[in-house]
Every structure is written in C-alpha cells, then in structure tokens.
Scaffold this motif. Structure first.
Motif, PDB file in Angstrom:
ATOM      1  N   SER A  18      -8.622   2.315   8.105  1.00  0.00           N
ATOM      2  CA  SER A  18      -9.234   1.109   8.343  1.00  0.00           C
ATOM      3  C   SER A  18      -9.217   0.833   6.271  1.00  0.00           C
ATOM      4  N   LEU A  19      -9.842   1.863   5.902  1.00  0.00           N
ATOM      5  CA  LEU A  19      -9.752   2.198   3.911  1.00  0.00           C
ATOM      6  C   LEU A  19      -8.731   0.904   3.247  1.00  0.00           C
ATOM      7  N   SER A  20      -7.770   1.503   3.710  1.00  0.00           N
ATOM      8  CA  SER A  20      -6.529   0.361   3.029  1.00  0.00           C
ATOM      9  C   SER A  20      -6.627  -0.622   3.841  1.00  0.00           C
ATOM     10  N   THR A  21      -7.194  -1.452   5.125  1.00  0.00           N
ATOM     11  CA  THR A  21      -6.230  -3.055   5.491  1.00  0.00           C
ATOM     12  C   THR A  21      -8.291  -3.024   4.598  1.00  0.00           C
ATOM     13  N   ASP A  22      -9.464  -2.615   4.329  1.00  0.00           N
ATOM     14  CA  ASP A  22     -10.444  -2.780   3.200  1.00  0.00           C
ATOM     15  C   ASP A  22      -9.906  -2.495   2.693  1.00  0.00           C
ATOM     16  N   GLN A  23      -9.166  -2.350   1.408  1.00  0.00           N
ATOM     17  CA  GLN A  23      -8.298  -2.497   0.412  1.00  0.00           C
ATOM     18  C   GLN A  23      -8.270  -3.878   0.785  1.00  0.00           C
ATOM     19  N   VAL A  24      -7.183  -4.435   0.774  1.00  0.00           N
ATOM     20  CA  VAL A  24      -6.343  -5.335   1.023  1.00  0.00           C
ATOM     21  C   VAL A  24      -7.218  -6.548   1.470  1.00  0.00           C
ATOM     22  N   LYS A  26      -9.863  -7.353   0.616  1.00  0.00           N
ATOM     23  CA  LYS A  26     -10.855  -6.846  -0.864  1.00  0.00           C
ATOM     24  C   LYS A  26     -10.251  -7.336  -1.402  1.00  0.00           C
ATOM     25  N   LYS A  27      -9.190  -7.587  -1.617  1.00  0.00           N
ATOM     26  CA  LYS A  27      -8.582  -8.026  -2.644  1.00  0.00           C
ATOM     27  C   LYS A  27      -7.834  -9.565  -2.806  1.00  0.00           C
ATOM     28  N   TYR A  28      -7.636 -10.203  -1.590  1.00  0.00           N
ATOM     29  CA  TYR A  28      -7.376 -11.476  -1.096  1.00  0.00           C
ATOM     30  C   TYR A  28      -8.406 -12.086  -0.873  1.00  0.00           C
ATOM     31  N   ILE A  67      -0.685 -20.951  10.082  1.00  0.00           N
ATOM     32  CA  ILE A  67      -1.759 -20.311   9.365  1.00  0.00           C
ATOM     33  C   ILE A  67      -2.487 -21.392   9.909  1.00  0.00           C
ATOM     34  N   GLN A  68      -2.166 -22.275   9.820  1.00  0.00           N
ATOM     35  CA  GLN A  68      -3.630 -23.378   9.941  1.00  0.00           C
ATOM     36  C   GLN A  68      -3.796 -23.302  10.740  1.00  0.00           C
ATOM     37  N   LYS A  69      -3.243 -23.279  12.152  1.00  0.00           N
ATOM     38  CA  LYS A  69      -4.403 -22.809  13.269  1.00  0.00           C
ATOM     39  C   LYS A  69      -4.937 -21.666  13.626  1.00  0.00           C
ATOM     40  N   PHE A  70      -4.489 -20.661  12.201  1.00  0.00           N
ATOM     41  CA  PHE A  70      -5.669 -19.293  12.207  1.00  0.00           C
ATOM     42  C   PHE A  70      -6.929 -20.147  11.415  1.00  0.00           C
ATOM     43  N   PHE A  71      -6.619 -20.578  10.750  1.00  0.00           N
ATOM     44  CA  PHE A  71      -7.651 -20.993  10.019  1.00  0.00           C
ATOM     45  C   PHE A  71      -9.013 -21.618  10.653  1.00  0.00           C
ATOM     46  N   GLU A  72      -7.926 -22.428  11.756  1.00  0.00           N
ATOM     47  CA  GLU A  72      -9.107 -22.863  12.584  1.00  0.00           C
ATOM     48  C   GLU A  72     -10.106 -22.256  12.923  1.00  0.00           C
ATOM     49  N   LYS A  73      -9.509 -21.060  13.630  1.00  0.00           N
ATOM     50  CA  LYS A  73     -10.297 -20.182  14.285  1.00  0.00           C
ATOM     51  C   LYS A  73     -11.218 -18.870  13.050  1.00  0.00           C
ATOM     52  N   TRP A  74     -10.897 -19.318  12.381  1.00  0.00           N
ATOM     53  CA  TRP A  74     -11.042 -18.072  11.435  1.00  0.00           C
ATOM     54  C   TRP A  74     -12.946 -18.425  10.862  1.00  0.00           C
ATOM     55  N   PRO A  75     -13.591 -17.287  11.409  1.00  0.00           N
ATOM     56  CA  PRO A  75     -15.466 -17.839  11.228  1.00  0.00           C
ATOM     57  C   PRO A  75     -15.294 -17.660   9.425  1.00  0.00           C
ATOM     58  N   LYS A  76     -16.267 -19.417   9.138  1.00  0.00           N
ATOM     59  CA  LYS A  76     -15.872 -19.803   7.830  1.00  0.00           C
ATOM     60  C   LYS A  76     -17.422 -17.902   7.180  1.00  0.00           C
ATOM     61  N   GLU A  84     -18.325 -10.253   8.200  1.00  0.00           N
ATOM     62  CA  GLU A  84     -16.674 -10.468   7.158  1.00  0.00           C
ATOM     63  C   GLU A  84     -15.523  -8.728   8.142  1.00  0.00           C
ATOM     64  N   SER A  85     -16.758  -8.099   9.046  1.00  0.00           N
ATOM     65  CA  SER A  85     -15.979  -7.402   9.954  1.00  0.00           C
ATOM     66  C   SER A  85     -15.330  -8.050  10.371  1.00  0.00           C
ATOM     67  N   GLU A  86     -15.612  -9.105  11.409  1.00  0.00           N
ATOM     68  CA  GLU A  86     -15.328  -9.986  12.130  1.00  0.00           C
ATOM     69  C   GLU A  86     -13.741 -10.188  11.350  1.00  0.00           C
ATOM     70  N   ARG A  87     -13.965 -11.244  10.198  1.00  0.00           N
ATOM     71  CA  ARG A  87     -13.244 -12.003  10.098  1.00  0.00           C
ATOM     72  C   ARG A  87     -11.730 -10.852   9.012  1.00  0.00           C
ATOM     73  N   LYS A  88     -12.110  -9.793   9.056  1.00  0.00           N
ATOM     74  CA  LYS A  88     -11.124  -8.679   8.948  1.00  0.00           C
ATOM     75  C   LYS A  88     -10.334  -8.307  10.087  1.00  0.00           C
ATOM     76  N   ALA A  89     -10.973  -8.025  10.824  1.00  0.00           N
ATOM     77  CA  ALA A  89     -10.227  -7.388  12.495  1.00  0.00           C
ATOM     78  C   ALA A  89      -9.491  -8.954  12.742  1.00  0.00           C
ATOM     79  N   LEU A  90     -10.154 -10.194  12.672  1.00  0.00           N
ATOM     80  CA  LEU A  90      -8.911 -10.932  13.214  1.00  0.00           C
ATOM     81  C   LEU A  90      -8.276 -10.987  12.045  1.00  0.00           C
TER      82      LEU A  90
END
Length: 168
Positions: A18-24, A26-28, A67-76, A84-90
C-alpha cells in the motif's frame, strides 16, 4: 529497493504494498486537481512513461479508449478523504485489469538475427557484380563492420514493423 518492496508485498505485508501505491498515486494524481479528461490523460501518460523507463526490457501498453472509459467512472475530486482512497483503489484495479505487457514477436526477431549475417555477406558479394550495388563500393567496407551493422539495421526494421502492426 523496489524489488525488496514488491517481495515483502508478496509475502503478505499489505502496508508495504500500500505504501508504494500511495506514493505513486500522490506523485501523479495527488497534487493535481484533475477535472478534465485531458489533465487525467496527461497524468496517466506520465505514469506509464515513467513506469516503462524504470522497467528494464519490459514495456506496457493500454488502449486510449479504455483510459477515456475509466475517466468517466472515476469520481471527481472533493474535500472528502474517502474520495481519494476510492479513486486510488479504482486506479489500481484499472491498472491491474487493463494495462498489458507489450510483447514483441520474439520468433521474428530470432529469425532475423539468424538470417541477417548470411544475407549481409551475400549482399556484399553481390556488390562486386551488380551494377547498382557496385556504385556504393560496399566491397571497401570490412566484414567486421558491415555484417553487424546490417544485422542491427534488419533487427530495427523488424521492431518497427512489429510496433506499427501492434498500434491500433
């Protein structure tokens, strides 16, 4: 260091993974207020580009339409930390499902690597008799230089053909 983190993650230490995915994340995606698809696409391309630079020999690809299909599902973005945690998990789930390893045709590369040196020698011998090749004065180039150069050029050509064929 990355290998140690991934090995510990495989051994069941969820916090390390989880630490490595959190860092990635947060960076991007963390500091950027991504509201438009163009901003998300740029951040995602940066992530994929850096990931391909870090992984030696392996490259990964994804369809732009996915990528475009995913962005439509991605919460604002919102002030709620749960978002933020939901966005990261998705994002992690999307990467696991959609990002595929780009594989070249190793058989074509192997056949080219085996047949290119004899073909280079034949080209050089033909350069002494065939008038259009005779003008190039190939016979003046030493075999030690000519054969590897032609082989590498053939391999580059096969790689370019594979990439253009695989591109959607």
């Amino acid at each position: 260091m990355g290998i140690a983190i991934s090995v510990l993650g495989k051994l069941g230490l969820l916090g390390v993974d989880s630490l490595s995915t959190d860092q990635v994340y947060k960076k991007y995606f963390g500091p950027k207020n991504i509201m438009k698809y163009e901003d998300f696409h740029l951040a995602f391309v940066d992530l994929c580009s850096d990931f391909n630079l870090v992984m030696p020999g392996k490259h990964f690809t994804i369809q732009a339409t996915e990528i475009q299909k995913f962005f439509e599902k991605w919460p604002k973005a919102s002030a709620d930390p749960g978002t933020e945690s939901e966005r990261k998990a998705l994002l992690v789930e999307f990467m696991k499902e959609q990002v595929k390893e780009y594989k070249t045709s190793s058989r074509a590369m192997m056949l080219t690597g085996v047949t290119a040196p004899p073909a280079a020698i034949l080209i050089k011998k033909a350069g002494k008799k065939v008038p259009p090749l005779k003008m190039l004065h190939i016979d003046l180039i030493p075999n030690v230089v000519f054969v590897p150069t032609v082989t590498v050029l053939f391999l580059i050509g096969v790689r370019i053909l594979n990439v253009t064929r695989a591109a959607p």
